[in-house]
Motif scaffolding. Structure first.
Motif, mmCIF file in Angstrom:
data_model
loop_
_atom_site.group_PDB
_atom_site.id
_atom_site.type_symbol
_atom_site.label_atom_id
_atom_site.label_comp_id
_atom_site.label_asym_id
_atom_site.label_seq_id
_atom_site.Cartn_x
_atom_site.Cartn_y
_atom_site.Cartn_z
ATOM 1 N N ILE A 135 0.847 -1.205 0.000
ATOM 2 C CA ILE A 135 0.000 0.000 0.000
ATOM 3 C C ILE A 135 0.874 1.244 0.000
ATOM 4 N N ARG A 136 1.960 1.229 0.784
ATOM 5 C CA ARG A 136 2.858 2.391 0.836
ATOM 6 C C ARG A 136 3.470 2.662 -0.538
ATOM 7 N N ILE A 137 3.933 1.610 -1.219
ATOM 8 C CA ILE A 137 4.544 1.790 -2.544
ATOM 9 C C ILE A 137 3.524 2.360 -3.524
ATOM 10 N N GLY A 138 2.296 1.841 -3.448
ATOM 11 C CA GLY A 138 1.253 2.339 -4.341
ATOM 12 C C GLY A 138 0.949 3.810 -4.098
ATOM 13 N N LEU A 139 0.858 4.204 -2.835
ATOM 14 C CA LEU A 139 0.608 5.615 -2.510
ATOM 15 C C LEU A 139 1.768 6.482 -2.981
ATOM 16 N N MET A 158 -1.738 -8.566 -3.516
ATOM 17 C CA MET A 158 -1.656 -7.099 -3.600
ATOM 18 C C MET A 158 -0.570 -6.670 -4.587
ATOM 19 N N GLN A 159 0.564 -7.355 -4.519
ATOM 20 C CA GLN A 159 1.678 -6.995 -5.399
ATOM 21 C C GLN A 159 1.299 -7.181 -6.866
ATOM 22 N N GLU A 160 0.602 -8.261 -7.186
ATOM 23 C CA GLU A 160 0.203 -8.504 -8.583
ATOM 24 C C GLU A 160 -0.749 -7.418 -9.076
ATOM 25 N N GLN A 183 -2.004 -17.385 -10.063
ATOM 26 C CA GLN A 183 -3.009 -17.256 -11.119
ATOM 27 C C GLN A 183 -3.084 -15.799 -11.595
ATOM 28 N N MET A 184 -3.073 -14.872 -10.602
ATOM 29 C CA MET A 184 -3.106 -13.445 -10.952
ATOM 30 C C MET A 184 -1.931 -13.076 -11.855
ATOM 31 N N LYS A 185 -0.775 -13.629 -11.545
ATOM 32 C CA LYS A 185 0.414 -13.305 -12.324
ATOM 33 C C LYS A 185 0.250 -13.730 -13.778
ATOM 34 N N GLU A 186 -0.292 -14.918 -13.997
ATOM 35 C CA GLU A 186 -0.462 -15.401 -15.371
ATOM 36 C C GLU A 186 -1.426 -14.516 -16.145
#
Length: 691
Positions: A135-139, A158-160, A183-186
């Motif tokens: 969340i911090r990186i996204g902000l 969250m990272q994906e 799965q999200m990564k693919e």
């Protein structure tokens, strides 16, 4: 595979301390370091603290922060460290600690608050450190973190989602907490490749299945392209170009990261296209981008764009043309004594001499971030004009000039220039009485019949024999005083010298020397005798704040009388305080009566001047402050003589029999020789404890 779906709550452990020599040695080392640094080691000299926890408390004490906020054995070393670092930046982590966040979680919260990111909007109590980090990186990259701030996502999910948002992908196609991060990564990789992922983004497919279908789609796309464009198009379609551009330092820096993946090949055009997409237009480092691509720097974070930071203007400052660094404390001698002879006690200035010049604060220089936006810079902070006496400010408004020739002092931010009479000969009865509104500096000695009275300090370069010295400030006799009990010294401040023999001294401050013999001393301060050869022998010493000497008495058992704490001088001081307090109360009573009369006149709609109202009110406030300050002084004086005085009488060498110690009116006679001890009061008895 470990998944961080919820934040781990801190556990309470009740383990026995590891009691081995090395562990205890580390603990003792921290306590010793704190003692040497003059810190209150009682705050952490507890075996429940391990040495790493002790180190954090000691470091905080040394840096003068409120360590009580984290000096708790239940907090880990890392938790203590994060709270300490936060306090340096005026960040309060205690509310987050109370919510159950510890260690790495506090680190992520502290970094977010340091960058002024709205972390509180998205923070949930059941989040773990890696989730908070995402969340911090996204902000930090100004993303819409609401897309993944649900604590039901583990940190890898969250990272994906965050990586997809960075590439401006349609993350709604895989932002489903029922999908694993694999799965999200693919699905994300398929979207980045421009594939139609609808054929495999369902929950029924495992990550392995998804990967196979994604590769099949790539191969199918390649076949079609080959039919059109030949071998070159085939190679291009198979090329992987995975990379990440991260924005840091509030939009002032951009970094590129190319992961090492078989077949991954990123071009300069890929980098520039992504920079354009992100609207990064300023400070782009073309050489760094070329170097990264040509030298195939993979798994390495490379700075590819950097803004120009705003430069705060320089703060205003004073340039002094006189020395401010004269040592207030004389240099130590090899035996631990004090070198009073060679100390420079003051600085002289002449009338009209330039003392200081003020250099005004500078204007700040605006910066620019990587988006081309201007960053406002603050101007420097101006200092307040210098206060004090004995000088004036020149018409230019910045130059300080001495009004008189005299002694210069710079104390607590104030310039004090006072008259100083320099006597270049010995002072005797023939010289006559010297009475000076200011200070006196005698280059020679004072002999029989010498008399000096000064409103300021008195400094004697050599010796004093039979004489009377009266000073409103300090008295320093560099080589000491020796007489036959007909030397009288009275000071409103400190009295110091190499030695005092058969002297009569009254002082409000400390009395300091390398030895004192057969003297009568009354002081509101402390009597201090320094050096391994220093001795306090014979006479009567009365010191409200106590006595600190190396040796006390001698083998001949010459009676040495020490009285500390609530002495006769203390009682006189308390009586003077009481009298002054009574006077202030009477004045306040009269002022308040006058104020009530004014209120009655105002209520009757009679004319009362605003000037009178302001003056009476201001006087009442001033007298109230004066009374509060007086009460604070009374309380301070009472605390000094409390039963819990740390070291009323401290003897660092030998204390010989024949000495009498009186603390707050309670007597004790030393009958035998003892070494390195403290005399103190406990339960209305004088006790002897080892130093």
């Amino acid at each position: 595979m470990t998944s961080y779906n919820s934040k781990k709550k801190p556990q309470q452990f009740n383990l026995n301390m590891i009691e081995n020599a090395e562990y205890q040695k580390a603990q003792n080392q921290e306590i010793l370091l704190g003692t040497e640094q003059g810190l209150d080691v009682s705050l952490y000299s507890n075996p429940e603290f391990n040495w790493l926890q002790m180190e954090q408390i000691r470091t905080g004490l040394k840096d003068n922060i409120n360590v009580s906020l984290y000096a708790n054995p239940a907090y880990s070393y890392d938790t203590m460290r994060q709270i300490r670092l936060a306090l340096y930046s005026a960040i309060d982590l205690i509310p987050y600690l109370n919510r159950g966040f510890t260690d790495d979680s506090l680190l992520e919260i502290r970094l977010a608050l340091l960058d002024k990111l709205p972390i509180d909007t998205w923070l949930r109590d059941d989040m773990c450190a890696p989730q908070i980090r995402e969340i911090r990186i996204g902000l930090c990259e100004q993303m819409d973190v609401s897309e993944y701030s649900d604590p039901n996502y583990n940190w890898m999910q969250m990272q994906e989602i965050r990586l997809g948002l960075e590439k401006k992908l349609n993350v709604s196609l895989y932002a489903n907490r029922l999908l694993s991060h694999a799965q999200m990564k693919e699905i994300r990789l398929g979207l980045e490749a421009g594939l139609d992922v609808s054929s495999y983004c369902g929950l029924i497919y495992s990550a392995t299945d998804m990967k196979k279908k994604r590769l099949d789609l790539i191969n199918g796309k390649t076949t079609k392209t080959t039919l059109v464009s030949g071998k070159e198009s085939l190679l291009n379609s198979l090329r992987k170009n995975e990379f990440v551009i991260s924005i840091e330092d509030n939009g002032n820096k951009a970094y590129a990261y190319i992961p090492w993946i078989p077949g991954n090949s990123v071009s300069k055009e890929d980098i520039y296209n992504d920079l354009r997409r992100r609207e990064i237009v300023f400070g782009i480092k073309d050489d760094a981008i070329t170097d990264m691509i040509v030298k195939r720097k993979m798994n390495e974070k490379v700075l590819i764009a950097e803004g120009v930071p705003a430069q705060k203007g320089a703060d205003g400052w004073f340039e002094f043309f006189v020395r401010l660094d004269l040592p207030r404390i004389p240099a130590p001698l090899p035996d631990g004594g004090v070198d009073y002879v060679n100390i420079e006690a003051f600085e002289m200035v002449d009338e009209g001499e330039k003392i200081a010049v003020y250099h005004p604060a500078g204007k700040g220089t605006n910066g620019k971030n990587i988006y081309g936006e201007t960053i406002h810079a603050d101007n420097g902070i101006e200092k307040k004009p210098l206060r004090g006496v004995g000088f004036h400010i020149a018409p230019d408004g910045v130059t300080y000039v001495s009004k008189i020739s005299g002694k210069f002092e710079y104390l607590n931010g104030r310039i004090i220039i006072t008259n100083m009479l320099v006597v270049r000969e010995d002072v005797t009865s023939v010289t006559g009485k010297l009475e000076v509104d200011g200070s006196v500096y005698v280059i020679g000695s004072i002999y029989s019949g010498g008399y000096i009275k000064a409103s300021g300090d008195i400094i004697i370069e050599h010796n004093v024999e039979t004489a009377r010295l009266i000073a409103g400030g300090n008295i320093m006799i560099k080589k000491g005083s020796c007489s036959r009990h007909d030397c009288f010294i009275e000071a409103g401040g400190e009295v110091s010298g190499s030695f005092f023999e058969a002297a009569n001294i009254n002082a409000r401050g400390n009395v300091k020397a390398n030895y004192i013999m057969n003297s009568n001393i009354n002081t509101m301060g402390r009597v201090i005798v320094s050096g391994s050869k220093g001795v306090l022998l014979g006479g009567r010493i009365s010191a409200v704040k106590g006595v600190d000497t190396y040796n006390l008495g001698n083998t001949s058992h010459i009676k040495t009388y020490l009285e500390v704490g609530r002495t006769e001088l203390y009682d006189k001081e308390q009586a003077a305080y009481a009298e002054k307090r009574e006077q202030l109360l009477n004045e306040l009573s009269e002022l308040e009566a006058g104020w009530n009369r004014i209120l009655q006149l105002v209520a009757a709609e009679k004319e009362v001047s605003e000037d009178m109202i302001r003056k009476v009110h201001a006087t009442i406030v001033a007298k109230g402050h004066e009374l509060a300050e007086l009460d604070a002084e009374v309380s301070k004086l009472a605390n000094i003589t409390d039963q819990n005085m740390t070291a009323p009488v401290c003897v660092r060498g030998k204390a010989h029999g024949g000495s009498v110690i009186v603390i707050n009116g309670i007597s004790y006679m030393l009958s035998t020789e003892v070494s390195r001890i403290i005399f103190k009061l406990r339960n209305k008895r004088v006790i002897v404890v080892t130093l």
